[in-house]
Design a protein around this motif. Structure first.
Motif, PDB file in Angstrom:
ATOM      1  N   ASN A   1      37.865   8.473 -44.345  1.00  0.00           N
ATOM      2  CA  ASN A   1      38.688   9.518 -43.734  1.00  0.00           C
ATOM      3  C   ASN A   1      39.381   9.082 -42.455  1.00  0.00           C
ATOM      4  OD1 ASN A   1      37.936  11.288 -45.736  1.00  0.00           O
ATOM      5  ND2 ASN A   1      36.379  12.304 -44.507  1.00  0.00           N
ATOM      6  N   GLY A   2      38.918   8.021 -41.852  1.00  0.00           N
ATOM      7  CA  GLY A   2      39.440   7.630 -40.552  1.00  0.00           C
ATOM      8  C   GLY A   2      40.605   6.675 -40.627  1.00  0.00           C
ATOM      9  N   ASP A   3      40.943   6.121 -39.462  1.00  0.00           N
ATOM     10  CA  ASP A   3      41.996   5.120 -39.369  1.00  0.00           C
ATOM     11  C   ASP A   3      41.512   3.790 -39.941  1.00  0.00           C
ATOM     12  OD1 ASP A   3      43.776   6.863 -38.122  1.00  0.00           O
ATOM     13  OD2 ASP A   3      43.119   6.307 -36.105  1.00  0.00           O
ATOM     14  N   ASN A   4      42.458   2.917 -40.199  1.00  0.00           N
ATOM     15  CA  ASN A   4      42.191   1.556 -40.679  1.00  0.00           C
ATOM     16  C   ASN A   4      41.276   1.507 -41.902  1.00  0.00           C
ATOM     17  OD1 ASN A   4      43.741   0.240 -38.542  1.00  0.00           O
ATOM     18  ND2 ASN A   4      42.109   0.966 -37.204  1.00  0.00           N
ATOM     19  N   PRO A   5      41.592   2.238 -42.967  1.00  0.00           N
ATOM     20  CA  PRO A   5      40.719   2.226 -44.141  1.00  0.00           C
ATOM     21  C   PRO A   5      40.625   0.865 -44.818  1.00  0.00           C
ATOM     22  CG  PRO A   5      42.778   3.328 -44.662  1.00  0.00           C
ATOM     23  CD  PRO A   5      42.769   3.076 -43.181  1.00  0.00           C
TER      24      PRO A   5
END
Length: 161
Positions: A30-34
């Protein structure tokens, strides 16, 4: 297409999706930089602990979680010749909570459902999927799901061999 193959075709497509680690990461994180993550494909697979890929449409009443989901299914079928399915459309519904619609990838803003769509197209580009044939992407549409989720729907057909 033989009606008996409907189930196995969707399962095969889901299996191909889960082989793309970047796609798995983008759906499961769900976050940045997957793309720096390493999400286990079996966790987001149907019946997995953190299930995020489903062989049926999104439940528009779902609001319990901030997440991305991918739904792969036949929206409708037409029959020809006494029970054989005519040219079937397959939907790839990318459903994303609005809070994670946009993410950062190496300090660059990226729209999650479009990135996932690109990865889906890349997963099947110039590929003959065993037992299914080629997948041909024919259209895509933005979909409003509910007040918390929006989506991007890709429609495809197959050429069976």
């Amino acid at each position: 297409m033989n009606f008996d193959r409907l189930s196995s075709n969707i399962i095969t497509i889901i299996g191909e999706v889960l082989k793309n680690q970047s796609l798995v990461n983008c759906i499961g994180w769900n976050g940045d930089n997957p793309f720096t993550q390493k999400i286990n494909p079996s966790e987001i697979a149907p019946k997995g602990k953190g299930e995020r890929v489903f062989p049926y449409p999104f439940d528009v009443t779902f609001k319990e979680d901030v997440r991305t989901q991918l739904h792969i299914y036949y929206p409708n079928l037409t029959f020809e010749n006494n029970g054989h399915v005519g040219r079937a459309i397959i939907f790839f519904d990318i459903v994303v909570h609005k809070d994670i619609w946009l993410f950062m990838d190496n300090e660059k803003k990226v729209i999650r459902p479009y990135e996932i769509a690109k990865l889906i197209l890349d997963s099947f580009k110039d590929k003959n999927v065993e037992g299914l044939g080629e997948i041909h992407f024919v259209s895509a549409d933005h979909t409003v799901v509910n007040e918390q989720f929006e989506g991007f729907r890709i429609a495809a057909t197959t050429t069976e061999f």
